[in-house]
Enzyme design. Sequence first.
Site, PDB file in Angstrom:
ATOM      1  CE  LYS A  13       6.672 -19.524 -61.093  1.00 49.35           C
ATOM      2  NZ  LYS A  13       6.091 -18.605 -60.070  1.00 49.35           N
ATOM      3  NE  ARG A  88       4.909 -15.388 -65.975  1.00 51.63           N
ATOM      4  CZ  ARG A  88       5.780 -15.325 -64.957  1.00 51.63           C
ATOM      5  NH1 ARG A  88       6.821 -16.122 -64.894  1.00 51.63           N
ATOM      6  NH2 ARG A  88       5.601 -14.462 -64.008  1.00 51.63           N
ATOM      7  NE  ARG A 127      11.875 -13.317 -54.904  1.00 46.71           N
ATOM      8  CZ  ARG A 127      11.041 -13.721 -55.866  1.00 46.71           C
ATOM      9  NH1 ARG A 127      11.003 -14.990 -56.225  1.00 46.71           N
ATOM     10  NH2 ARG A 127      10.240 -12.851 -56.435  1.00 46.71           N
ATOM     11  NE  ARG A 160      12.119 -11.083 -58.970  1.00 47.79           N
ATOM     12  CZ  ARG A 160      11.398 -12.117 -59.370  1.00 47.79           C
ATOM     13  NH1 ARG A 160      11.877 -13.338 -59.252  1.00 47.79           N
ATOM     14  NH2 ARG A 160      10.201 -11.944 -59.884  1.00 47.79           N
ATOM     15  NE  ARG A 171       5.957 -10.453 -59.626  1.00 51.30           N
ATOM     16  CZ  ARG A 171       6.771 -10.709 -58.589  1.00 51.30           C
ATOM     17  NH1 ARG A 171       7.104  -9.737 -57.750  1.00 51.30           N
ATOM     18  NH2 ARG A 171       7.231 -11.921 -58.403  1.00 51.30           N
TER      19      ARG A 171
HETATM   20  P1  AP5 Z   1      10.523 -18.474 -55.165  1.00 47.28           P
HETATM   21  O1  AP5 Z   1      10.954 -19.883 -55.247  1.00 47.28           O
HETATM   22  O2  AP5 Z   1      11.444 -17.408 -55.598  1.00 47.28           O
HETATM   23  O3  AP5 Z   1       9.091 -18.311 -55.865  1.00 47.28           O
HETATM   24  P2  AP5 Z   1       8.714 -18.259 -57.428  1.00 47.28           P
HETATM   25  O4  AP5 Z   1       7.498 -19.086 -57.602  1.00 47.28           O
HETATM   26  O5  AP5 Z   1       9.906 -18.577 -58.264  1.00 47.28           O
HETATM   27  O6  AP5 Z   1       8.305 -16.744 -57.530  1.00 47.28           O
HETATM   28  P3  AP5 Z   1       8.701 -15.604 -58.607  1.00 47.28           P
HETATM   29  O7  AP5 Z   1       8.441 -14.274 -57.960  1.00 47.28           O
HETATM   30  O8  AP5 Z   1      10.089 -15.831 -59.137  1.00 47.28           O
HETATM   31  O9  AP5 Z   1       7.674 -15.868 -59.687  1.00 47.28           O
HETATM   32  P4  AP5 Z   1       7.264 -14.925 -60.810  1.00 47.28           P
HETATM   33  O10 AP5 Z   1       6.570 -15.891 -61.672  1.00 47.28           O
HETATM   34  O11 AP5 Z   1       6.490 -13.748 -60.406  1.00 47.28           O
HETATM   35  O12 AP5 Z   1       8.658 -14.289 -61.297  1.00 47.28           O
HETATM   36  P5  AP5 Z   1       9.527 -14.501 -62.600  1.00 47.28           P
HETATM   37  O13 AP5 Z   1      10.928 -14.250 -62.256  1.00 47.28           O
HETATM   38  O14 AP5 Z   1       9.174 -15.781 -63.255  1.00 47.28           O
HETATM   39  O15 AP5 Z   1      10.103 -18.216 -53.625  1.00 47.28           O
HETATM   40  C1  AP5 Z   1       9.756 -16.909 -53.171  1.00 47.28           C
HETATM   41  C2  AP5 Z   1      10.267 -16.715 -51.733  1.00 47.28           C
HETATM   42  O16 AP5 Z   1       9.580 -17.651 -50.871  1.00 47.28           O
HETATM   43  C3  AP5 Z   1      11.768 -17.001 -51.554  1.00 47.28           C
HETATM   44  O17 AP5 Z   1      12.308 -16.071 -50.660  1.00 47.28           O
HETATM   45  C4  AP5 Z   1      11.822 -18.410 -50.968  1.00 47.28           C
HETATM   46  O18 AP5 Z   1      12.934 -18.580 -50.111  1.00 47.28           O
HETATM   47  C5  AP5 Z   1      10.505 -18.503 -50.197  1.00 47.28           C
HETATM   48  N1  AP5 Z   1       9.937 -19.854 -50.238  1.00 47.28           N
HETATM   49  C6  AP5 Z   1       9.926 -20.719 -51.298  1.00 47.28           C
HETATM   50  N2  AP5 Z   1       9.295 -21.865 -50.965  1.00 47.28           N
HETATM   51  C7  AP5 Z   1       8.886 -21.709 -49.678  1.00 47.28           C
HETATM   52  C8  AP5 Z   1       8.167 -22.564 -48.776  1.00 47.28           C
HETATM   53  N3  AP5 Z   1       7.762 -23.798 -49.145  1.00 47.28           N
HETATM   54  N4  AP5 Z   1       7.888 -22.099 -47.541  1.00 47.28           N
HETATM   55  C9  AP5 Z   1       8.310 -20.842 -47.162  1.00 47.28           C
HETATM   56  N5  AP5 Z   1       9.017 -19.998 -47.964  1.00 47.28           N
HETATM   57  C10 AP5 Z   1       9.286 -20.430 -49.217  1.00 47.28           C
HETATM   58  O19 AP5 Z   1       8.985 -13.339 -63.558  1.00 47.28           O
HETATM   59  C11 AP5 Z   1       9.252 -11.967 -63.265  1.00 47.28           C
HETATM   60  C12 AP5 Z   1       8.727 -11.093 -64.383  1.00 47.28           C
HETATM   61  O20 AP5 Z   1       9.414 -11.416 -65.629  1.00 47.28           O
HETATM   62  C13 AP5 Z   1       7.243 -11.264 -64.732  1.00 47.28           C
HETATM   63  O21 AP5 Z   1       6.416 -10.445 -63.921  1.00 47.28           O
HETATM   64  C14 AP5 Z   1       7.207 -10.845 -66.214  1.00 47.28           C
HETATM   65  O22 AP5 Z   1       7.254  -9.458 -66.342  1.00 47.28           O
HETATM   66  C15 AP5 Z   1       8.520 -11.407 -66.740  1.00 47.28           C
HETATM   67  N6  AP5 Z   1       8.361 -12.780 -67.238  1.00 47.28           N
HETATM   68  C16 AP5 Z   1       8.988 -13.894 -66.755  1.00 47.28           C
HETATM   69  N7  AP5 Z   1       8.623 -14.982 -67.445  1.00 47.28           N
HETATM   70  C17 AP5 Z   1       7.735 -14.557 -68.389  1.00 47.28           C
HETATM   71  C18 AP5 Z   1       6.975 -15.230 -69.386  1.00 47.28           C
HETATM   72  N8  AP5 Z   1       7.047 -16.555 -69.554  1.00 47.28           N
HETATM   73  N9  AP5 Z   1       6.168 -14.485 -70.176  1.00 47.28           N
HETATM   74  C19 AP5 Z   1       6.104 -13.155 -70.040  1.00 47.28           C
HETATM   75  N10 AP5 Z   1       6.763 -12.459 -69.096  1.00 47.28           N
HETATM   76  C20 AP5 Z   1       7.593 -13.153 -68.268  1.00 47.28           C
HETATM   77 MG    MG Z   2      11.098 -17.497 -59.669  1.00 43.41          MG
END
Ligand code: AP5
Ligand code: MG
Length: 213
Positions: A13, A88, A127, A160, A171
């Site tokens: 994402k 989410r 990552r 991270r 997660r």
């Molecule tokens: P990346 O693009 O970083 O993936 P992502 O989908 O953004 O994954 P996240 O880990 O950021 O998602 P998340 O939802 O768990 O975390 P968030 O920060 O939102 O890609 C990952 C890796 O893969 C990278 O190294 C990239 O280079 C590689 N890659 C990408 N595409 C690729 C491809 N096509 N092929 C190969 N490699 C690839 O949330 C973190 C925490 O914050 C949550 O656990 C929660 O505690 C809190 N939080 C955040 N938002 C909320 C919410 N709305 N409500 C409540 N709590 C929340």
């Molecule tokens: Mg992300």
Amino acid sequence: MIAVFLGAPGSGKGTQAKRLSARFGIPQLSTGDMLRASIAAGTELGRKAKTFIDEGQLVPDGVVLGLIQERIQSEDCKPGFILDGFPRTVGQAEGLDAILKSAHRSMSRVVLFSIDESVLAERLTGRRTCGSCGAMYHVKFQPSREPGVCDACGGSLNQRADDSIEVIRKRMDVFRKQTQPLEDFYSGLCIMTSIDASQDPDRVFEQVRSALE
Ligand code: AP5
Ligand code: MG
């Protein structure tokens, strides 16, 4: 354009939201990035959020709804925005709906990043993110030229805290229980497009771009 990127941790994402934000000239609103910024700034909100993030649990709905409600009032959100990792829970989706209605705006599209769970742990543990400019890398799939150093700004690359295998498992579990029900919520509204997020990043980009145009 108001788009939501929905998908499991590591589905890509953030990677695609950054590229599409540049392509369409609209901001990427990542609640994860906003919460991590609050933690880095040492705010009260950041201290509270950290306890949830470290455990792989979701931060309470009211907190993230408040962040989004305030953020979308900014001038740069006028032409539209990409919501990355928000909503989410069904409660957040309903809250977003109410916020948009009161601003006389509406959602254009929800993009579902569909992917087999088995590839996600490797994506997340590999990552690396630049501590200065936020650019993202992967030790195997998208390595920086010099290990640990950002190609774009020379900043140092960090892992991270919630990308440990134990927290990744939690997660994933939280995603299945609390976020996956949103697929039914949005497919019922006929604004959801599912894309195959296991393809290489350029192919994923083209599919998301065409879903948004
Ligand atoms: P990346 O693009 O970083 O993936 P992502 O989908 O953004 O994954 P996240 O880990 O950021 O998602 P998340 O939802 O768990 O975390 P968030 O920060 O939102 O890609 C990952 C890796 O893969 C990278 O190294 C990239 O280079 C590689 N890659 C990408 N595409 C690729 C491809 N096509 N092929 C190969 N490699 C690839 O949330 C973190 C925490 O914050 C949550 O656990 C929660 O505690 C809190 N939080 C955040 N938002 C909320 C919410 N709305 N409500 C409540 N709590 C929340
Ligand atoms: Mg992300």
